[in-house]
Design a protein around this motif. Structure first.
Motif, PDB file in Angstrom:
ATOM      1  N   ALA A  55     -25.556 -67.520-103.660  1.00  0.00           N
ATOM      2  CA  ALA A  55     -24.147 -67.316-104.225  1.00  0.00           C
ATOM      3  C   ALA A  55     -23.827 -66.626-105.404  1.00  0.00           C
ATOM      4  N   MET A  56     -24.961 -66.953-106.370  1.00  0.00           N
ATOM      5  CA  MET A  56     -24.918 -66.238-107.820  1.00  0.00           C
ATOM      6  C   MET A  56     -25.108 -64.664-107.665  1.00  0.00           C
ATOM      7  N   LEU A  57     -26.078 -64.361-106.622  1.00  0.00           N
ATOM      8  CA  LEU A  57     -26.689 -63.116-106.716  1.00  0.00           C
ATOM      9  C   LEU A  57     -25.884 -62.263-105.882  1.00  0.00           C
ATOM     10  N   ASN A  58     -25.116 -62.898-104.889  1.00  0.00           N
ATOM     11  CA  ASN A  58     -24.068 -62.268-104.228  1.00  0.00           C
ATOM     12  C   ASN A  58     -22.979 -61.745-105.043  1.00  0.00           C
ATOM     13  N   GLN A  59     -22.691 -62.685-106.001  1.00  0.00           N
ATOM     14  CA  GLN A  59     -21.313 -62.708-106.760  1.00  0.00           C
ATOM     15  C   GLN A  59     -21.676 -61.646-108.079  1.00  0.00           C
ATOM     16  N   GLY A  60     -22.939 -61.029-108.172  1.00  0.00           N
ATOM     17  CA  GLY A  60     -23.211 -59.994-109.125  1.00  0.00           C
ATOM     18  C   GLY A  60     -23.825 -60.523-110.371  1.00  0.00           C
ATOM     19  N   GLY A  87     -38.536 -65.795 -98.658  1.00  0.00           N
ATOM     20  CA  GLY A  87     -39.498 -64.563 -97.982  1.00  0.00           C
ATOM     21  C   GLY A  87     -39.235 -63.278 -98.697  1.00  0.00           C
ATOM     22  N   VAL A  88     -38.448 -63.114 -99.479  1.00  0.00           N
ATOM     23  CA  VAL A  88     -37.911 -62.086-100.462  1.00  0.00           C
ATOM     24  C   VAL A  88     -37.744 -62.440-101.780  1.00  0.00           C
ATOM     25  N   THR A  89     -37.907 -61.387-102.665  1.00  0.00           N
ATOM     26  CA  THR A  89     -37.648 -61.556-103.934  1.00  0.00           C
ATOM     27  C   THR A  89     -35.799 -61.524-104.179  1.00  0.00           C
ATOM     28  N   PRO A  90     -35.527 -61.843-105.316  1.00  0.00           N
ATOM     29  CA  PRO A  90     -33.988 -61.889-105.358  1.00  0.00           C
ATOM     30  C   PRO A  90     -33.532 -60.379-105.319  1.00  0.00           C
ATOM     31  N   GLY A  91     -34.193 -59.575-105.937  1.00  0.00           N
ATOM     32  CA  GLY A  91     -33.800 -58.167-105.864  1.00  0.00           C
ATOM     33  C   GLY A  91     -33.641 -57.655-104.654  1.00  0.00           C
ATOM     34  N   GLU A  92     -34.855 -58.098-103.727  1.00  0.00           N
ATOM     35  CA  GLU A  92     -35.118 -57.656-102.444  1.00  0.00           C
ATOM     36  C   GLU A  92     -33.601 -58.294-101.513  1.00  0.00           C
ATOM     37  N   PHE A  93     -33.367 -59.433-101.936  1.00  0.00           N
ATOM     38  CA  PHE A  93     -32.447 -60.201-101.118  1.00  0.00           C
ATOM     39  C   PHE A  93     -30.914 -59.593-101.350  1.00  0.00           C
ATOM     40  N   GLN A  96     -30.794 -56.185 -99.305  1.00  0.00           N
ATOM     41  CA  GLN A  96     -30.572 -56.435 -98.174  1.00  0.00           C
ATOM     42  C   GLN A  96     -29.209 -56.679 -97.684  1.00  0.00           C
ATOM     43  N   ARG A  97     -28.303 -57.581 -98.553  1.00  0.00           N
ATOM     44  CA  ARG A  97     -26.982 -58.082 -98.499  1.00  0.00           C
ATOM     45  C   ARG A  97     -26.129 -56.835 -98.576  1.00  0.00           C
ATOM     46  N   LYS A  98     -26.550 -55.871 -99.566  1.00  0.00           N
ATOM     47  CA  LYS A  98     -25.734 -54.723 -99.694  1.00  0.00           C
ATOM     48  C   LYS A  98     -25.826 -53.514 -98.645  1.00  0.00           C
ATOM     49  N   ALA A  99     -26.910 -53.749 -97.724  1.00  0.00           N
ATOM     50  CA  ALA A  99     -27.207 -52.931 -96.764  1.00  0.00           C
ATOM     51  C   ALA A  99     -26.276 -53.052 -95.587  1.00  0.00           C
TER      52      ALA A  99
END
Length: 99
Positions: A55-60, A87-93, A96-99
């Motif tokens: 949730a925090m990563l999705n909020q930027g 299965g992925v790093t936070p950066g990769e996550f 992926q969410r932006k793609a």
């Protein structure tokens, strides 16, 4: 008891301390957690941290800020845990969410 984790994921109380808070033994607390959650309290806390982290990563939020707010001593410890569970790093996550 589980509210303790929800309100402060950075709190690293030991199983012994948690048992004392809820006035039971460590063994009883472990059995109750397995019975009601299907996993240990520590595993549940890790999973809860991942949910909060996504949730925090999705909020930027940055990886470093997310790690510190969730109680990790370093972003590398957080990245390692995140990769293990997701299965992925936070950066990769985030990518992926932006793609």
């Amino acid at each position: 008891m589980l509210d303790l984790f929800n309100t402060n994921l950075a709190d690293d109380k030991s199983l012994k301390q948690l048992a004392k808070i809820v006035n039971t033994t460590e063994r009883t607390l472990m059995r109750r957690a397995i019975k009601s959650l299907g996993m240990s309290l520590m595993e549940w806390k890790l999973r809860l941290r991942v949910v909060k982290a996504t949730a925090m990563l999705n909020q930027g939020f940055s990886v470093e800020r997310t790690a510190l707010e969730l109680g990790y001593s370093s972003s590398s410890a957080f990245i390692s845990m995140f990769r293990k569970l997701m299965g992925v790093t936070p950066g990769e996550f985030r990518h992926q969410r932006k793609a």
